[in-house]
Design a protein around this motif. Structure first.
Motif, PDB file in Angstrom:
ATOM      1  N   UNK A   1     -17.497  77.650  13.425  1.00  0.00           N
ATOM      2  CA  UNK A   1     -17.604  77.244  12.035  1.00  0.00           C
ATOM      3  C   UNK A   1     -17.447  75.724  11.922  1.00  0.00           C
ATOM      4  N   UNK A   2     -18.191  75.138  10.992  1.00  0.00           N
ATOM      5  CA  UNK A   2     -18.210  73.689  10.818  1.00  0.00           C
ATOM      6  C   UNK A   2     -16.812  73.172  10.502  1.00  0.00           C
ATOM      7  N   UNK A   3     -16.481  72.020  11.103  1.00  0.00           N
ATOM      8  CA  UNK A   3     -15.189  71.399  10.857  1.00  0.00           C
ATOM      9  C   UNK A   3     -15.262  69.906  11.079  1.00  0.00           C
ATOM     10  N   UNK A   4     -14.100  69.290  11.362  1.00  0.00           N
ATOM     11  CA  UNK A   4     -14.036  67.847  11.550  1.00  0.00           C
ATOM     12  C   UNK A   4     -13.047  67.494  12.663  1.00  0.00           C
ATOM     13  N   UNK A   5     -12.978  68.358  13.678  1.00  0.00           N
ATOM     14  CA  UNK A   5     -12.068  68.094  14.788  1.00  0.00           C
ATOM     15  C   UNK A   5     -12.655  67.033  15.714  1.00  0.00           C
ATOM     16  N   UNK A   6     -11.771  66.392  16.494  1.00  0.00           N
ATOM     17  CA  UNK A   6     -12.231  65.352  17.406  1.00  0.00           C
ATOM     18  C   UNK A   6     -12.472  64.049  16.668  1.00  0.00           C
ATOM     19  N   UNK A   7     -13.383  63.273  17.172  1.00  0.00           N
ATOM     20  CA  UNK A   7     -13.707  61.976  16.574  1.00  0.00           C
ATOM     21  C   UNK A   7     -14.781  62.197  15.518  1.00  0.00           C
ATOM     22  N   UNK A   8     -14.372  62.303  14.284  1.00  0.00           N
ATOM     23  CA  UNK A   8     -15.294  62.669  13.214  1.00  0.00           C
ATOM     24  C   UNK A   8     -14.849  62.031  11.909  1.00  0.00           C
ATOM     25  N   UNK A   9     -15.830  61.660  11.091  1.00  0.00           N
ATOM     26  CA  UNK A   9     -15.520  61.053   9.791  1.00  0.00           C
ATOM     27  C   UNK A   9     -15.413  62.078   8.676  1.00  0.00           C
ATOM     28  N   UNK A  10     -15.797  63.322   8.945  1.00  0.00           N
ATOM     29  CA  UNK A  10     -15.775  64.368   7.932  1.00  0.00           C
ATOM     30  C   UNK A  10     -16.457  65.612   8.471  1.00  0.00           C
ATOM     31  N   UNK A  11     -16.402  66.709   7.725  1.00  0.00           N
ATOM     32  CA  UNK A  11     -16.988  67.963   8.191  1.00  0.00           C
ATOM     33  C   UNK A  11     -18.501  67.833   8.456  1.00  0.00           C
ATOM     34  N   UNK A  12     -18.928  68.202   9.640  1.00  0.00           N
ATOM     35  CA  UNK A  12     -20.343  68.246   9.994  1.00  0.00           C
ATOM     36  C   UNK A  12     -20.478  68.902  11.365  1.00  0.00           C
ATOM     37  N   UNK A  13     -21.683  69.267  11.718  1.00  0.00           N
ATOM     38  CA  UNK A  13     -21.961  69.803  13.056  1.00  0.00           C
ATOM     39  C   UNK A  13     -22.704  68.746  13.862  1.00  0.00           C
ATOM     40  N   UNK A  14     -22.179  68.446  15.026  1.00  0.00           N
ATOM     41  CA  UNK A  14     -22.880  67.577  15.992  1.00  0.00           C
ATOM     42  C   UNK A  14     -23.494  68.490  17.041  1.00  0.00           C
ATOM     43  N   UNK A  15     -24.831  68.418  17.195  1.00  0.00           N
ATOM     44  CA  UNK A  15     -25.534  69.273  18.154  1.00  0.00           C
ATOM     45  C   UNK A  15     -26.281  68.415  19.165  1.00  0.00           C
ATOM     46  N   UNK A  16     -26.219  68.800  20.435  1.00  0.00           N
ATOM     47  CA  UNK A  16     -26.953  68.125  21.492  1.00  0.00           C
ATOM     48  C   UNK A  16     -27.812  69.131  22.255  1.00  0.00           C
ATOM     49  N   UNK A  17     -28.909  68.634  22.809  1.00  0.00           N
ATOM     50  CA  UNK A  17     -29.753  69.408  23.713  1.00  0.00           C
ATOM     51  C   UNK A  17     -29.841  68.633  25.021  1.00  0.00           C
ATOM     52  N   UNK A  18     -29.577  69.303  26.131  1.00  0.00           N
ATOM     53  CA  UNK A  18     -29.605  68.660  27.436  1.00  0.00           C
ATOM     54  C   UNK A  18     -30.589  69.367  28.362  1.00  0.00           C
ATOM     55  N   UNK A  19     -31.382  68.568  29.054  1.00  0.00           N
ATOM     56  CA  UNK A  19     -32.327  69.083  30.044  1.00  0.00           C
ATOM     57  C   UNK A  19     -31.904  68.528  31.391  1.00  0.00           C
ATOM     58  N   UNK A  20     -31.488  69.408  32.288  1.00  0.00           N
ATOM     59  CA  UNK A  20     -30.965  69.004  33.595  1.00  0.00           C
ATOM     60  C   UNK A  20     -29.846  67.976  33.445  1.00  0.00           C
ATOM     61  N   UNK A  21     -29.015  68.175  32.431  1.00  0.00           N
ATOM     62  CA  UNK A  21     -27.881  67.295  32.198  1.00  0.00           C
ATOM     63  C   UNK A  21     -28.194  66.040  31.420  1.00  0.00           C
ATOM     64  N   UNK A  22     -29.472  65.751  31.154  1.00  0.00           N
ATOM     65  CA  UNK A  22     -29.877  64.553  30.424  1.00  0.00           C
ATOM     66  C   UNK A  22     -30.086  64.892  28.951  1.00  0.00           C
TER      67      UNK A  22
END
Length: 443
Positions: A375-396
């Motif tokens: 569920x969306x939150x603001x833990x870690x290094x964050x300025x407010x509630x949001x989702x940070x999503x990444x896609x990695x291909x072979x680690x890149x």
């Protein structure tokens, strides 16, 4: 041996050398650079039977003093690739900075020692003068959040200062034309194509062809963004246009930005090249921050944002974008509560800053597309509630909006804008295509 004949040959040779003014001048001019002159004397008229007297005379000749150049106060930038085991002092010395000057900087630099721990493969740029005096440094470094930080340290008078304002940068178009001789990866590396652009190229055409199977004689043409800071490249942006020629066939791709934060790749007719995942991670949420370089609002520094952010309220369900297996489910200092899903041998997705995880999920759990994972939150290094999503291909890390998310069709107005933009990029590809030999870069 007939020493008389040898003697006549030497005497005649010396006479010719004396008579030939140009040869004599060359001989004299060469002496100062020899350092030591060795002469062999042969007694004239010696009988064949008598032993030949040989005398060696050595004399040290002082080299002429070279005029010392006076410094004109000029400063210039030098760059050095960081090697495994390098320290900041070692690299500075290699770049011409004196040991005393390097030590003074290390002990007075207004940044932590952790920031000065350079990563192998990074590039350190330093500003020095002819005397090896240090005036500035800049380099990209990684933090615990996986983002690349631009570190800029400059000398103001006798004091060192770290930049706290967003640096002024400019974006240029870099082009490459590569003819494959052995393999695509080798040809791209030899042409100086950055690793993130190489990864992006394979994903752009992944639904049309397998670029790893391209053969010698095939050709790839690229137009991509390069971010410059004070004239030096510090990062790379999107591939704007790409073309692959293989077996008499040609594939083309053109990037089109849907808005300021996201975009996708289309062919010349405006048809999407990628299908993308079937699900969005957050329903009905907009992308608030896209992939690429940005000014970090918390750390006050230029950073490489290796994902996209969704604006959503705290507690909003986060869903897996595709089938996969939970590879990581943990709390990390930068990402906060984070889940990483491995979808296949090379593709994974990351979801960060969660307020909490979905119960019963553990490392190794299988998940399906659309299944709630947190569920969306603001833990870690964050300025407010949001989702940070990444896609990695072979680690890149790659841009999720162009490599994984569902690709929208183009509206009538967007098609017109795409047509105007793609015509210009197609002209660049045509220019590269008509060059008879491979070129590494045209700018």
């Amino acid at each position: 041996m007939n020493y008389q004949t040898l003697l006549q040959f030497r005497q005649q040779g010396l006479q010719r050398l004396m008579k030939h003014r140009f040869s004599w001048l060359i001989g004299v001019a060469t002496l100062p650079f020899l350092g030591v002159l060795t002469a062999v004397a042969v007694a004239p008229g010696a009988a064949q039977q008598a032993p030949l007297e040989v005398r060696e005379v050595s004399q040290s000749l002082a080299l002429p003093a070279l005029p010392g150049g006076e410094s004109d106060g000029s400063r210039y930038w030098r760059e050095e690739r960081i090697q495994r085991g390098d320290t900041i002092a070692r690299v500075l010395n290699r770049l011409g900075v004196g040991s005393d000057e390097a030590n003074r900087f290390i002990h007075t630099a207004p940044v932590s020692r952790d920031v000065l721990k350079l990563r192998a493969g990074a590039t350190l740029s330093v500003q020095i003068n002819d005397q090896g005096e240090l005036f500035g440094l800049r380099f990209l470094n990684d933090d615990e959040n996986g983002e690349k930080v631009l570190v800029v340290i400059e000398k103001q008078g006798d004091q060192w200062q770290a930049s706290a304002e967003p640096p002024r940068t400019e974006v240029i178009q870099a082009v490459r034309s590569i003819e494959i001789r052995t393999s695509l990866s080798g040809a791209l590396a030899q042409a100086g194509v950055p690793v993130e652009v190489r990864t992006q190229l394979g994903e752009i055409f992944s639904d049309q062809l397998d670029t790893t199977r391209l053969q010698p004689g095939d050709r790839v043409n690229l137009v991509y963004e390069t971010l410059l800071y004070k004239g030096s490249p510090i990062a790379n942006g999107n591939v704007l246009a790409a073309e692959v020629q293989s077996g008499g066939k040609t594939w083309q791709a053109f990037y089109f930005a849907h808005d300021s934060e996201s975009g996708a790749y289309y062919d010349a007719a405006g048809q999407s090249l990628r299908k993308g995942f079937s699900n969005q991670p957050v329903s009905n949420a907009r992308i608030s921050s896209g992939f690429g370089m940005r000014f970090h609002p918390v750390l006050r520094s230029l950073r490489m944002h290796e994902g996209i952010d969704y604006a959503a309220g705290s507690g909003t369900p986060i869903m897996a974008t595709s089938d996969g297996v939970i590879d990581t489910i943990a709390s990390q200092s930068g990402y906060g509560n984070v889940v990483i899903i491995k979808h296949n041998a090379k593709l994974s997705t990351l979801y960060a800053h969660m307020s909490r995880f979905e119960p019963k999920l553990t490392r190794g759990s299988k998940v399906s597309a659309g299944q709630v994972i947190g569920y969306v939150g603001s833990t870690g290094r964050s300025t407010g509630p949001h989702l940070h999503m990444e896609v990695r291909v072979n680690g890149q890390a790659v841009d999720p909006s162009t490599n994984a998310l569902p690709v929208p069709g183009l509206s009538t107005q967007q098609r017109l804008a795409f047509r105007q933009q793609s015509v210009k990029l197609a002209a660049n590809l045509k220019l590269l295509r008509e060059i008879p030999v491979s070129v590494a870069q045209l700018e």
